[in-house]
Each structure stands twice: as C-alpha cells, then as structure tokens.
Design a protein around this motif. Structure first.
Motif, PDB file in Angstrom:
ATOM      1  N   GLN A 100       0.781  -1.416  -0.094  1.00  0.00           N
ATOM      2  CA  GLN A 100      -0.040   0.108  -0.051  1.00  0.00           C
ATOM      3  C   GLN A 100       0.795   1.196   0.020  1.00  0.00           C
ATOM      4  OE1 GLN A 100      -3.163   0.021   2.985  1.00  0.00           O
ATOM      5  NE2 GLN A 100      -3.650  -2.007   2.417  1.00  0.00           N
ATOM      6  N   ALA A 101       1.887   1.405   0.592  1.00  0.00           N
ATOM      7  CA  ALA A 101       2.766   2.338   0.652  1.00  0.00           C
ATOM      8  C   ALA A 101       3.424   2.561  -0.699  1.00  0.00           C
ATOM      9  CB  ALA A 101       3.938   2.275   1.787  1.00  0.00           C
ATOM     10  N   LEU A 102       3.712   1.804  -1.163  1.00  0.00           N
ATOM     11  CA  LEU A 102       4.327   1.883  -2.740  1.00  0.00           C
ATOM     12  C   LEU A 102       3.144   2.478  -3.638  1.00  0.00           C
ATOM     13  CD1 LEU A 102       6.569   1.621  -4.945  1.00  0.00           C
ATOM     14  CD2 LEU A 102       5.966  -0.775  -5.216  1.00  0.00           C
ATOM     15  N   TYR A 103       2.082   1.874  -3.540  1.00  0.00           N
ATOM     16  CA  TYR A 103       1.038   2.170  -4.263  1.00  0.00           C
ATOM     17  C   TYR A 103       0.464   3.574  -4.194  1.00  0.00           C
ATOM     18  CZ  TYR A 103      -3.817   2.733  -6.179  1.00  0.00           C
ATOM     19  OH  TYR A 103      -5.010   2.808  -6.999  1.00  0.00           O
ATOM     20  N   ARG A 104       0.557   4.248  -2.665  1.00  0.00           N
ATOM     21  CA  ARG A 104       0.198   5.463  -2.659  1.00  0.00           C
ATOM     22  C   ARG A 104       1.194   6.468  -3.111  1.00  0.00           C
ATOM     23  NH1 ARG A 104      -2.339   2.932   1.990  1.00  0.00           N
ATOM     24  NH2 ARG A 104      -4.510   3.512   1.962  1.00  0.00           N
ATOM     25  N   SER A 105       2.737   5.817  -3.247  1.00  0.00           N
ATOM     26  CA  SER A 105       3.641   6.803  -3.797  1.00  0.00           C
ATOM     27  C   SER A 105       3.408   6.940  -5.243  1.00  0.00           C
ATOM     28  CB  SER A 105       4.926   6.146  -3.487  1.00  0.00           C
ATOM     29  OG  SER A 105       5.071   5.218  -4.238  1.00  0.00           O
ATOM     30  N   LEU A 106       2.412   6.238  -5.781  1.00  0.00           N
ATOM     31  CA  LEU A 106       2.716   6.363  -7.463  1.00  0.00           C
ATOM     32  C   LEU A 106       1.768   7.584  -7.757  1.00  0.00           C
ATOM     33  CD1 LEU A 106       2.225   2.656  -8.212  1.00  0.00           C
ATOM     34  CD2 LEU A 106       4.307   3.869  -8.489  1.00  0.00           C
ATOM     35  N   LYS A 107       2.087   8.247  -8.863  1.00  0.00           N
ATOM     36  CA  LYS A 107       1.495   9.360  -9.435  1.00  0.00           C
ATOM     37  C   LYS A 107       0.331   8.533 -10.427  1.00  0.00           C
ATOM     38  CE  LYS A 107      -0.138  13.456 -10.784  1.00  0.00           C
ATOM     39  NZ  LYS A 107      -0.987  14.137  -9.963  1.00  0.00           N
ATOM     40  N   LEU A 108      -0.805   8.508 -10.388  1.00  0.00           N
ATOM     41  CA  LEU A 108      -1.672   7.538 -11.309  1.00  0.00           C
ATOM     42  C   LEU A 108      -2.542   8.504 -12.046  1.00  0.00           C
ATOM     43  CD1 LEU A 108      -2.342   4.762  -8.864  1.00  0.00           C
ATOM     44  CD2 LEU A 108      -0.697   4.712 -10.639  1.00  0.00           C
ATOM     45  N   GLU A 109      -2.549   9.843 -12.015  1.00  0.00           N
ATOM     46  CA  GLU A 109      -3.243  10.600 -12.945  1.00  0.00           C
ATOM     47  C   GLU A 109      -2.905  11.903 -13.062  1.00  0.00           C
ATOM     48  OE1 GLU A 109      -5.128  13.367 -11.757  1.00  0.00           O
ATOM     49  OE2 GLU A 109      -4.078  13.168  -9.909  1.00  0.00           O
ATOM     50  N   GLY A 110      -3.289  12.392 -14.437  1.00  0.00           N
ATOM     51  CA  GLY A 110      -2.718  14.077 -14.775  1.00  0.00           C
ATOM     52  C   GLY A 110      -3.873  14.797 -14.977  1.00  0.00           C
ATOM     53  N   ILE A 111      -5.146  14.208 -14.378  1.00  0.00           N
ATOM     54  CA  ILE A 111      -6.427  14.908 -14.912  1.00  0.00           C
ATOM     55  C   ILE A 111      -6.399  16.557 -14.782  1.00  0.00           C
ATOM     56  CG2 ILE A 111      -8.815  15.314 -14.219  1.00  0.00           C
ATOM     57  CD1 ILE A 111      -8.639  12.563 -13.040  1.00  0.00           C
ATOM     58  N   ALA A 112      -5.959  17.231 -13.636  1.00  0.00           N
ATOM     59  CA  ALA A 112      -5.933  18.582 -13.485  1.00  0.00           C
ATOM     60  C   ALA A 112      -4.479  19.202 -14.123  1.00  0.00           C
ATOM     61  CB  ALA A 112      -5.581  19.074 -12.083  1.00  0.00           C
ATOM     62  N   LYS A 113      -3.346  18.424 -14.402  1.00  0.00           N
ATOM     63  CA  LYS A 113      -2.202  18.786 -14.934  1.00  0.00           C
ATOM     64  C   LYS A 113      -2.114  18.968 -16.538  1.00  0.00           C
ATOM     65  CE  LYS A 113       2.780  18.942 -14.353  1.00  0.00           C
ATOM     66  NZ  LYS A 113       3.940  18.467 -13.666  1.00  0.00           N
ATOM     67  N   ALA A 114      -2.656  17.927 -17.115  1.00  0.00           N
ATOM     68  CA  ALA A 114      -3.109  18.044 -18.543  1.00  0.00           C
ATOM     69  C   ALA A 114      -3.953  19.090 -19.149  1.00  0.00           C
ATOM     70  CB  ALA A 114      -3.486  16.641 -18.884  1.00  0.00           C
ATOM     71  N   PRO A 115      -3.545  20.041 -20.151  1.00  0.00           N
ATOM     72  CA  PRO A 115      -4.454  20.876 -20.627  1.00  0.00           C
ATOM     73  C   PRO A 115      -5.776  20.278 -21.043  1.00  0.00           C
ATOM     74  CG  PRO A 115      -2.607  20.786 -22.221  1.00  0.00           C
ATOM     75  CD  PRO A 115      -2.473  19.795 -20.871  1.00  0.00           C
TER      76      PRO A 115
END
Length: 234
Positions: A100-115
């Motif tokens: 779970q710690a590794l999972y939570r460290s992953l960046k899994l989306e770019g919804i707000a950052k992508a234009p």
C-alpha cells in the motif's frame, strides 16, 4: 450497381525501412504519462490529426462505435479529479498492506495538470440490433473502441503529445459527471498534453511495481499449451 472490390482495390503500398522503423520507434517510445505534462494548449491541427487517426481505427462491422468527449473546463476536471481521488483511496486498501505504501507513492493521473482530457466512449446501440461480426460476441464494439484508443495514443506520441489513461473511477461517478446515456459506455478516460521528457521505461517498471514479461513465455502454437510466467513483484 455497386462496384466490385476488384474495381475499388488499389496496389498495396510498400513502406521503406525508415518508415517501418519510425512506427516501431513510436510504439517503443509510447508511455503512460502522469506528471510530465506541460501547460501549453494542444495545437488544434495536431489534435485533429490525432482524432482522425483514432477514427481510422478498425471496427467490427465498420460500426465505428466511438465518440470523443473533449474536456477542457478546469472546474469540471477538478470534480472529476476528486472522484478519482476517492476511488484511488479505495483501491489502495485492496492491496496487501506491504504494497500500500508503494501504491500511494505512485502518481496515477494527470487530470488537472494536462490541458486536455478526453473520454472515449462506445455507443452500444450504434448500427442497430444486429451488427456484422458482432452477432456472437457482443463485446466486439468495446474491443473496436480500444483500437481507436491505441491509434489515438500512437498518433499523439508522434505529435509530441503525451497521453495518460486514468482507469480508477467508480463507474457511476464518471457516468454522472459526464451525463452519459444508458446505452453508451465509457471505455477510456485520457489526459493529453505536450511533454518535454518521458521515462525511458514504463514508470511502473522503474518504480518496482511490475516488470515486463518475457515475450517468449507468452507465445503458444495452435492451442493453449501452458501458463504465462508471473514475475516477482519484490
């Protein structure tokens, strides 16, 4: 009178070694982008080419079941991002405690950052009740839509546009936020934007989540002959 296929056919084009290599290079360089998006808006002509590539995908019975919902509005994306975050926390709890710690460290989306976000949908009623090639497998329309996603992804990579596929949503949340009719399925929620750098290998491999399976362990002849090797996730 309809033309015969022979009358409509043209000689099959042969591609040069450089053209073939360019395709393989694009495939090898494709990445699932999460955090590398630049804020620059996507050039409309480039976006059109990418969508035309998606629309040129193969589809069973030539039903072309896809639609593309372009989502640019920041407030709409904030609400969608919140829906992702809630589902993502649920997802984290599904993994063994040591993961779970590794999972939570992953960046899994770019919804707000992508234009730009794009929801790729499948209209399961398109073409009527009986579709050539779909008579015995009703999911062929979904598979066809996935082909459109792949075309979009590779064309975007060729244009210098990164793509990230976000799949961690409660289905009802996303359907409600996008006002989806009951006969249309959301197949892919994609984040798109220009990128200046990318991981040299898939990010989940570099961060130790999974490694790539050996191709030879996945190839069989004539029938199922064995179980694919599952690599260690240590």
């Amino acid at each position: 009178m309809p033309h015969s296929s022979a009358q409509q056919a043209t000689p099959a084009r042969s591609f040069s070694d450089a053209e073939k290599q360019a395709l393989y290079d694009i495939i090898a360089a494709r990445r699932d982008v999460r955090n590398e998006f630049l804020p620059d808006p996507i050039d409309p002509d480039a976006l059109r080419r990418v969508l035309e590539a998606a629309h040129a995908a193969p589809s069973v019975g030539f039903m072309q079941p896809w639609n593309f919902i372009l989502i640019r509005d920041e407030e709409k994306r904030k609400v969608i991002c919140k829906a992702f975050s809630e589902a993502n926390e649920e997802a984290a709890s599904m993994f063994p405690s040591e993961r779970q710690a590794l999972y939570r460290s992953l960046k899994l989306e770019g919804i707000a950052k992508a234009p730009l976000n794009i929801a790729v949908t499948c209209d399961r009623a398109r073409g009527g009740e009986v579709i050539l090639g779909r008579t015995h497998n009703k999911d062929m329309d979904i598979y066809s839509t996935v082909c459109a996603v792949q075309n979009l992804w590779l064309a975007a990579r060729a244009e210098g546009i990164g793509v990230g596929w976000v799949s961690i949503f409660r289905t009802g949340d996303l359907r409600r936020l996008l006002n989806m009719p009951s006969h249309v399925e959301i197949v892919a929620y994609l984040c798109l934007g220009y990128v200046s750098e990318l991981h040299s290998q898939p990010e989940l491999a570099t961060k130790g989540w999974r490694s790539r399976l050996d191709l030879d362990s996945l190839i069989m002849e004539d029938a199922w002959t064995g179980q694919a090797t599952v690599e260690s996730t240590e």
